[in-house]
Write an enzyme that holds these catalytic residues in place. Structure first.
Site, PDB file in Angstrom:
ATOM      1  CB  ALA A  23      -1.844   5.386   6.523  1.00 50.85           C
ATOM      2  CD  GLN A  68      -0.248   3.306  15.303  1.00 50.27           C
ATOM      3  OE1 GLN A  68      -0.980   2.686  16.060  1.00 50.27           O
ATOM      4  NE2 GLN A  68       0.600   2.695  14.499  1.00 50.27           N
ATOM      5  CG  HIS A 128      -2.943  -2.059   8.214  1.00 57.86           C
ATOM      6  ND1 HIS A 128      -1.802  -2.430   8.892  1.00 57.86           N
ATOM      7  CD2 HIS A 128      -2.683  -0.853   7.666  1.00 57.86           C
ATOM      8  CE1 HIS A 128      -0.887  -1.472   8.752  1.00 57.86           C
ATOM      9  NE2 HIS A 128      -1.398  -0.505   8.014  1.00 57.86           N
ATOM     10  CB  CYS A 137       7.330   2.106   7.540  1.00 57.47           C
ATOM     11  SG  CYS A 137       5.824   1.197   7.163  1.00 57.47           S
TER      12      CYS A 137
END
Length: 374
Positions: free
Chosen positions: A69, A178, A198, A320
């Protein structure tokens, strides 16, 4: 270990791993090659792309394979901005976006693009009235996440797309990292969309950017057409096969998995509500997989460390994000910096068991008493 951090990463489904290994062993040729082995790999790549397009209701030309992403967000935002710079340099986003969006917008700002952030209401949704006020004839891009990674808020993508119909030169990018498997995937009126397998039991290192067929963007990796002119490089066939399997499983089992996670979320909220120091930051209509909370008087990082010592995995902000700063998402909805500093995220899965939640509550109780007494 009690893993309650599924929004950061999910374990690869065994069926996904099997599909990856089978493709890796069966197709040894380079899909870009014209030799027999390459032709076989190219045919399989085309089959996978057709399959993904069918599942998503798109054409194969609208599928771009990426490494994840973050790359998808970079390609979409930079690619649209650079291709539209003759029209304008104004971009609108929100404070809820992932760092791969925020960081890209900061880089574009340094290049002379003007960035405005639309306000967030107390329910975590974008302020549509303010969005309309911010829109200008030189606005070339609006970037909004479908589901906020910290709060689980589902954004009104259809309404945003409808507003942008009056601005034909403005593109809509949606970060759906998400969203897949957790809520409806809204593609109508969307120009580009990022997807990260993932997050739904696929493999790390794989990703998709969905791009409307007639939209031209500027490539960020040059060197040849590969499977698309927008992203050069040797096509990773086995990873593409793994994406196909992960998406198929996520869509086929979505309704059942949501029911399971919703029950777990209700039970967890009920258990945590018994503690007067607990404040829920996730709205009631958030996806059930994400529950953001604060314990008054205790920093989120301190609670995360304490739970980690108990063998419990939770997150403070998204995986992140930078450490030591308040959650932008929680501050946006609460306007309370201390609360934003105290916030942390539990993320659930259909793999989560009631026994794990019971053990989590025991660990939470011990941490709560210890940290509040300091």
């Amino acid at each position: 270990m009690i893993y309650l951090d599924y929004s950061a990463n999910t374990p690869a489904d065994p069926a996904v791993l099997e599909a990856f290994l089978a493709a890796e062993q069966s197709f040894i040729g380079n899909p870009n090659s014209n030799r027999p082995a390459g032709q076989a790999a190219r045919q399989e790549m085309a089959r996978v792309t057709d399959s993904l397009a069918s599942m998503l209701g798109l054409s194969p030309a609208e599928i771009i394979y990426t490494s994840g992403a973050s790359e998808s967000n970079n390609l979409a935002l930079k690619g649209i901005a650079q291709a539209s710079r003759h029209i304008g340099r104004h971009i609108i986003s929100t404070a809820l976006e992932h760092s791969s969006v925020g960081g890209t917008l900061t880089a574009l700002q340094r290049q002379g693009y003007e960035i405005d952030l639309a306000g967030i209401r107390s329910d975590g949704k974008i302020d549509l009235e303010q969005l309309q006020e911010l829109l200008r004839r030189d606005t070339i891009l609006v970037s909004v996440c479908a589901v906020d990674s910290e709060l689980g808020t589902v954004q009104p993508i259809r309404q945003i797309a409808e507003i942008l119909r009056d601005f034909p030169d403005c593109r809509l990018h949606v970060d759906a990292t998400q969203a897949v498997g957790k809520t409806e995937l809204v593609l109508e009126g969307v120009d580009t969309m990022s997807i990260a397998p993932h997050k739904f039991y696929g493999l790390n290192g794989s990703g998709l950017l969905l791009k409307r067929k007639d939209l031209v963007i500027e490539p960020q990796i040059h060197g040849g057409s590969s499977s698309t002119i927008y992203r050069s490089g040797t096509p990773a066939l086995a990873l593409a096969v793994s994406v196909e399997k992960a998406l198929k499983l996520a869509l086929e089992n979505q309704e059942q998995r949501i029911r399971c996670v919703s029950e777990l979320n209700r039970e967890l909220r009920a258990a945590l509500s018994r503690y007067p120091q607990v404040r829920f930051n996730s709205p009631e209509d958030a996806v059930p997989h994400i529950l953001n909370l604060s314990v008054t008087g205790v920093k989120g990082t301190a609670f995360q460390r304490a739970l980690g010592e108990e063998g419990v995995c939770v997150s403070v902000k998204s995986a992140c994000s930078a450490d030591g700063t308040p959650s932008k998402a929680v501050f946006a909805v609460s306007r309370d910096r201390k609360n934003a500093l105290s916030s942390w995220r539990i993320s659930l899965s259909h793999l989560t068991t009631r026994e794990e939640l019971a053990q989590f509550m025991q660990a939470f109780d011990r941490c709560c008493h210890r940290l509040l007494s300091q």
